[in-house]
Design an enzyme around this catalytic site. Sequence first.
Site, PDB file in Angstrom:
ATOM      1  CG  ASP A   7     -38.256   3.645  23.405  1.00 24.50           C
ATOM      2  OD1 ASP A   7     -38.981   3.132  22.567  1.00 24.50           O
ATOM      3  OD2 ASP A   7     -37.917   4.808  23.488  1.00 24.50           O
ATOM      4  CG  HIS A   8     -41.637   4.389  26.477  1.00 25.43           C
ATOM      5  ND1 HIS A   8     -40.059   4.495  26.921  1.00 25.43           N
ATOM      6  CD2 HIS A   8     -41.936   5.571  26.561  1.00 25.43           C
ATOM      7  CE1 HIS A   8     -39.882   5.641  26.999  1.00 25.43           C
ATOM      8  NE2 HIS A   8     -40.770   6.237  26.575  1.00 25.43           N
ATOM      9  CB  CYS A  63     -36.865   4.341  20.045  1.00 23.19           C
ATOM     10  SG  CYS A  63     -35.896   5.588  18.700  1.00 23.19           S
ATOM     11  N   GLY A  64     -39.503   5.903  19.486  1.00 26.81           N
ATOM     12  CA  GLY A  64     -40.430   6.639  19.070  1.00 26.81           C
ATOM     13  C   GLY A  64     -40.056   7.157  17.435  1.00 26.81           C
ATOM     14  CB  THR A  65     -37.849   9.664  15.989  1.00 24.60           C
ATOM     15  OG1 THR A  65     -36.752   9.074  16.775  1.00 24.60           O
ATOM     16  CG2 THR A  65     -38.786  10.664  16.621  1.00 24.60           C
ATOM     17  N   GLY A  66     -36.958   6.322  16.137  1.00 26.04           N
ATOM     18  CA  GLY A  66     -35.928   5.331  15.442  1.00 26.04           C
ATOM     19  C   GLY A  66     -34.506   6.260  15.612  1.00 26.04           C
ATOM     20  N   GLY A  68     -32.841   7.810  18.344  1.00 20.41           N
ATOM     21  CA  GLY A  68     -32.178   7.501  19.345  1.00 20.41           C
ATOM     22  C   GLY A  68     -31.583   6.272  19.353  1.00 20.41           C
ATOM     23  CG  HIS A  96     -25.336  -0.002  -2.128  1.00 21.55           C
ATOM     24  ND1 HIS A  96     -25.616   1.238  -2.902  1.00 21.55           N
ATOM     25  CD2 HIS A  96     -25.748  -1.082  -3.078  1.00 21.55           C
ATOM     26  CE1 HIS A  96     -25.719   1.163  -4.230  1.00 21.55           C
ATOM     27  NE2 HIS A  96     -25.938  -0.448  -4.203  1.00 21.55           N
ATOM     28  CG  ASN A  97     -25.218   1.301   3.390  1.00 19.11           C
ATOM     29  OD1 ASN A  97     -26.368   1.446   3.207  1.00 19.11           O
ATOM     30  ND2 ASN A  97     -24.371   2.003   3.068  1.00 19.11           N
ATOM     31  NE  ARG A 107     -44.151   8.404  21.105  1.00 21.09           N
ATOM     32  CZ  ARG A 107     -43.506   8.839  21.779  1.00 21.09           C
ATOM     33  NH1 ARG A 107     -42.333   9.628  21.754  1.00 21.09           N
ATOM     34  NH2 ARG A 107     -43.965   8.414  23.311  1.00 21.09           N
ATOM     35  CG  HIS A 132     -21.534  -1.512  -2.493  1.00 26.06           C
ATOM     36  ND1 HIS A 132     -21.691  -0.124  -2.391  1.00 26.06           N
ATOM     37  CD2 HIS A 132     -22.120  -1.947  -3.639  1.00 26.06           C
ATOM     38  CE1 HIS A 132     -22.400   0.334  -3.460  1.00 26.06           C
ATOM     39  NE2 HIS A 132     -22.608  -0.859  -4.110  1.00 26.06           N
ATOM     40  NE  ARG A 135     -17.673   3.446  -2.287  1.00 32.50           N
ATOM     41  CZ  ARG A 135     -18.447   3.252  -3.215  1.00 32.50           C
ATOM     42  NH1 ARG A 135     -19.653   2.459  -3.643  1.00 32.50           N
ATOM     43  NH2 ARG A 135     -17.911   3.745  -4.566  1.00 32.50           N
TER      44      ARG A 135
HETATM   45  C1  RB5 Z   1     -39.260   8.526  24.069  1.00 30.79           C
HETATM   46  O1  RB5 Z   1     -40.142   9.561  24.570  1.00 30.79           O
HETATM   47  C2  RB5 Z   1     -38.720   9.041  22.739  1.00 30.79           C
HETATM   48  O2  RB5 Z   1     -37.725   9.937  23.020  1.00 30.79           O
HETATM   49  C3  RB5 Z   1     -37.656   7.730  21.966  1.00 30.79           C
HETATM   50  O3  RB5 Z   1     -38.773   6.835  21.920  1.00 30.79           O
HETATM   51  C4  RB5 Z   1     -37.065   7.940  20.883  1.00 30.79           C
HETATM   52  O4  RB5 Z   1     -37.679   8.682  19.873  1.00 30.79           O
HETATM   53  C5  RB5 Z   1     -35.861   9.032  20.939  1.00 30.79           C
HETATM   54  O5  RB5 Z   1     -34.967   9.179  19.950  1.00 30.79           O
END
Ligand code: RB5
Length: 144
Positions: A7-8, A63-66, A68, A96-97, A107, A132, A135
Amino acid sequence: MIAIASDHAGYALKQTLIEHLTAKGVELEDLGCGGEPVDYPVYAEKLCRAVAAGQYERGILVCGTGIGMSIAANKIPGIRAALCGDCFSAAMSRQHNDANVLCLGGRVVGAELAKMIVDAYLSTGFSNGESHTRRIAMLKGLEK
Ligand code: RB5
């Protein structure tokens, strides 16, 4: 062939990883986005449906945190997505997975660590161990 999408909020790290992997000779396709504001489930679904259909060997989602991306990815039948912030987890997700999608937080992890995580993920194979494999079959059973 590997697919990559973001994403952005993951776009800058995705561009860094594309450059890194291309320089290493890894064949990959960028499924978007182009940096514009988007909703991460759209790109998670696009990449994961293609991986699950066998169009790509594996995928990378940023994504920002991975978080989502990993939540969305693991809703797609046939996908085992691993959100990794370290090289050990990335390697174990393969051993393993048999994780077929790697998720990263643009981020959260810096560019150099992210490159090392991706390298560990792509260079490690599934162990084929009996426990494995059993599982992973159990994970498939959870999709019903
Ligand atoms: C976008 O702002 C942010 O929410 C998305 O990239 C992600 O971190 C969600 O999990």
